[in-house]
Write a protein that holds these residues in place. Structure first.
Motif, PDB file in Angstrom:
ATOM      1  N   VAL A 134      41.837  16.509  60.172  1.00  0.00           N
ATOM      2  CA  VAL A 134      42.729  16.423  59.014  1.00  0.00           C
ATOM      3  C   VAL A 134      42.693  17.701  58.194  1.00  0.00           C
ATOM      4  O   VAL A 134      43.741  18.276  57.860  1.00  0.00           O
ATOM      5  N   THR A 135      41.501  18.177  57.850  1.00  0.00           N
ATOM      6  CA  THR A 135      41.406  19.378  57.020  1.00  0.00           C
ATOM      7  C   THR A 135      41.880  20.612  57.768  1.00  0.00           C
ATOM      8  O   THR A 135      42.564  21.474  57.210  1.00  0.00           O
ATOM      9  N   GLY A 136      41.534  20.707  59.055  1.00  0.00           N
ATOM     10  CA  GLY A 136      41.979  21.852  59.834  1.00  0.00           C
ATOM     11  C   GLY A 136      43.492  21.906  59.966  1.00  0.00           C
ATOM     12  O   GLY A 136      44.113  22.963  59.795  1.00  0.00           O
ATOM     13  N   PHE A 137      44.099  20.757  60.271  1.00  0.00           N
ATOM     14  CA  PHE A 137      45.555  20.724  60.383  1.00  0.00           C
ATOM     15  C   PHE A 137      46.211  20.951  59.023  1.00  0.00           C
ATOM     16  O   PHE A 137      47.254  21.613  58.933  1.00  0.00           O
ATOM     17  N   SER A 138      45.597  20.436  57.969  1.00  0.00           N
ATOM     18  CA  SER A 138      46.136  20.661  56.629  1.00  0.00           C
ATOM     19  C   SER A 138      46.158  22.147  56.282  1.00  0.00           C
ATOM     20  O   SER A 138      47.124  22.645  55.704  1.00  0.00           O
ATOM     21  N   PHE A 139      45.085  22.861  56.643  1.00  0.00           N
ATOM     22  CA  PHE A 139      45.068  24.306  56.401  1.00  0.00           C
ATOM     23  C   PHE A 139      46.196  24.992  57.153  1.00  0.00           C
ATOM     24  O   PHE A 139      46.899  25.866  56.607  1.00  0.00           O
ATOM     25  N   PHE A 140      46.401  24.606  58.406  1.00  0.00           N
ATOM     26  CA  PHE A 140      47.482  25.177  59.204  1.00  0.00           C
ATOM     27  C   PHE A 140      48.833  24.977  58.520  1.00  0.00           C
ATOM     28  O   PHE A 140      49.683  25.870  58.489  1.00  0.00           O
ATOM     29  N   LEU A 141      49.044  23.792  57.932  1.00  0.00           N
ATOM     30  CA  LEU A 141      50.327  23.473  57.306  1.00  0.00           C
ATOM     31  C   LEU A 141      50.483  24.139  55.942  1.00  0.00           C
ATOM     32  O   LEU A 141      51.531  24.730  55.654  1.00  0.00           O
ATOM     33  N   VAL A 142      49.458  24.046  55.088  1.00  0.00           N
ATOM     34  CA  VAL A 142      49.623  24.587  53.737  1.00  0.00           C
ATOM     35  C   VAL A 142      49.664  26.107  53.749  1.00  0.00           C
ATOM     36  O   VAL A 142      50.217  26.716  52.814  1.00  0.00           O
ATOM     37  N   ASP A 143      49.119  26.731  54.777  1.00  0.00           N
ATOM     38  CA  ASP A 143      49.255  28.182  54.893  1.00  0.00           C
ATOM     39  C   ASP A 143      50.720  28.597  54.863  1.00  0.00           C
ATOM     40  O   ASP A 143      51.081  29.654  54.319  1.00  0.00           O
ATOM     41  N   ARG A 144      51.572  27.743  55.419  1.00  0.00           N
ATOM     42  CA  ARG A 144      53.005  28.041  55.456  1.00  0.00           C
ATOM     43  C   ARG A 144      53.707  27.719  54.140  1.00  0.00           C
ATOM     44  O   ARG A 144      54.862  28.093  53.949  1.00  0.00           O
ATOM     45  N   VAL A 186      34.426  19.995  56.657  1.00  0.00           N
ATOM     46  CA  VAL A 186      35.238  20.856  55.780  1.00  0.00           C
ATOM     47  C   VAL A 186      34.676  22.276  55.816  1.00  0.00           C
ATOM     48  O   VAL A 186      35.429  23.259  55.887  1.00  0.00           O
ATOM     49  N   GLY A 187      33.338  22.379  55.779  1.00  0.00           N
ATOM     50  CA  GLY A 187      32.706  23.691  55.886  1.00  0.00           C
ATOM     51  C   GLY A 187      33.032  24.383  57.192  1.00  0.00           C
ATOM     52  O   GLY A 187      33.228  25.602  57.240  1.00  0.00           O
ATOM     53  N   ASP A 188      33.101  23.604  58.279  1.00  0.00           N
ATOM     54  CA  ASP A 188      33.472  24.186  59.571  1.00  0.00           C
ATOM     55  C   ASP A 188      34.884  24.757  59.532  1.00  0.00           C
ATOM     56  O   ASP A 188      35.143  25.838  60.072  1.00  0.00           O
ATOM     57  N   VAL A 189      35.808  24.024  58.935  1.00  0.00           N
ATOM     58  CA  VAL A 189      37.180  24.534  58.807  1.00  0.00           C
ATOM     59  C   VAL A 189      37.180  25.841  58.042  1.00  0.00           C
ATOM     60  O   VAL A 189      37.827  26.820  58.439  1.00  0.00           O
ATOM     61  N   PHE A 190      36.425  25.867  56.940  1.00  0.00           N
ATOM     62  CA  PHE A 190      36.407  27.076  56.115  1.00  0.00           C
ATOM     63  C   PHE A 190      35.785  28.254  56.867  1.00  0.00           C
ATOM     64  O   PHE A 190      36.348  29.356  56.893  1.00  0.00           O
ATOM     65  N   ARG A 191      34.633  28.021  57.509  1.00  0.00           N
ATOM     66  CA  ARG A 191      33.921  29.120  58.162  1.00  0.00           C
ATOM     67  C   ARG A 191      34.586  29.566  59.466  1.00  0.00           C
ATOM     68  O   ARG A 191      34.629  30.759  59.771  1.00  0.00           O
ATOM     69  N   ILE A 192      35.105  28.616  60.238  1.00  0.00           N
ATOM     70  CA  ILE A 192      35.659  28.941  61.551  1.00  0.00           C
ATOM     71  C   ILE A 192      37.121  29.374  61.481  1.00  0.00           C
ATOM     72  O   ILE A 192      37.550  30.301  62.189  1.00  0.00           O
ATOM     73  N   LEU A 193      37.892  28.718  60.628  1.00  0.00           N
ATOM     74  CA  LEU A 193      39.327  29.003  60.571  1.00  0.00           C
ATOM     75  C   LEU A 193      39.713  29.940  59.430  1.00  0.00           C
ATOM     76  O   LEU A 193      40.442  30.909  59.650  1.00  0.00           O
ATOM     77  N   VAL A 194      39.252  29.647  58.232  1.00  0.00           N
ATOM     78  CA  VAL A 194      39.727  30.402  57.065  1.00  0.00           C
ATOM     79  C   VAL A 194      39.044  31.762  56.966  1.00  0.00           C
ATOM     80  O   VAL A 194      39.711  32.791  56.810  1.00  0.00           O
ATOM     81  N   GLU A 195      37.704  31.775  57.062  1.00  0.00           N
ATOM     82  CA  GLU A 195      36.999  33.058  56.929  1.00  0.00           C
ATOM     83  C   GLU A 195      37.387  34.052  58.019  1.00  0.00           C
ATOM     84  O   GLU A 195      37.370  35.257  57.790  1.00  0.00           O
TER      85      GLU A 195
END
Length: 256
Positions: A134-144, A186-195
């Protein structure tokens, strides 16, 4: 971070203080960030009772223009108090649009993105779902949906299913692999995808993860890529389109 005058903050904090889940201290931090960076267009994923919503709404109202869109599952509407009650108590109903999803707010993000001219936001607060998918896909969407120079704030960086008193003993949680239960998703999304995304400058702050989207001139390959988070987000417009806001208000009510 220097503090801003709490013109709207104190009266709102006095009303929502003690209601889960944002503390007065963190409410002030979010309030100050929105005002100092002039973030007029705000999206919140994960409304719950609406305490953070009220802090965000108070900051936008203090700026003198803009709006907050907050999303959660339909179950949030049945909470006591719910976001609509808190907005009425704080006098902020005119600033906030609440959207309820039957299953997941990712579908409502899909509907935003499907519009011919999707709305743009200056600040997105991600505090819903809390799982990798959910958080990973949300990041993908809100980035747009995030304007260049805009900000993301991830809450619960250190949260895990195994550490959560509300979900750790549920059968569906116990049925998951141990690695998934113990992971700080959530930390994984931040460290792996966002950072690792070159279009973002990031900073970990305890249980929060901050990320600022680079402007077009600051992205890799340009001559002005910043080394640290800048203090002011840039945006091409300072308020969410009233037509978009009215369209969402008129929808029938349906946290990840």
């Amino acid at each position: 971070m220097c503090e801003t005058p709490a013109m709207k903050f104190d009266p709102v904090a006095d009303i929502v203080d003690g209601i889960p889940h944002m503390s007065r201290r963190n409410g002030r931090r979010v309030y100050d960030h929105v005002i100092q960076n002039e973030l007029h267009r705000v999206l919140e994923l994960g409304t719950h009772h609406g305490v953070s919503t009220c802090y965000l709404g108070a900051a936008v109202d203090e700026l003198g223009g803009g709006s907050v869109v907050t999303m959660d599952r339909l179950i949030a509407k049945n909470l006591e108090p719910n976001v609509e009650e808190l907005l009425a108590r704080t006098g902020l109903s005119h600033v906030v649009t609440a959207i309820y999803a039957e299953r997941s707010f990712t579908w409502n993000l899909r509907e935003m993105l499907a519009q011919p001219e999707p709305p743009q936001f200056d600040f997105v607060f991600l505090d819903g779902g809390h799982t990798w998918d959910v958080t990973g896909f949300s990041f993908f969407l809100v980035d747009r949906l995030l304007a260049p120079g805009g900000w993301l704030l991830f809450d619960d960086i250190q949260w895990s299913l195994a550490k959560s008193p509300s979900v750790r003993d549920k059968p569906e949680t116990k049925a998951l692999p141990e690695e998934e239960r113990n992971a700080e998703q959530v930390g994984d999304v931040f460290r792996i995808l966002v950072e690792r995304d070159p279009n973002y400058v990031t900073r970990l702050d305890g249980n929060w993860g901050w990320a600022q989207k680079r402007s077009a001139d600051d992205r890799p390959g340009s001559n002005t890529a910043p080394a640290t988070l800048t203090s002011r987000a840039t945006s091409t417009s300072r308020s969410l389109s009233m037509s978009v806001k009215r369209a969402w208000r008129s929808r029938p009510s349906s946290r990840s």
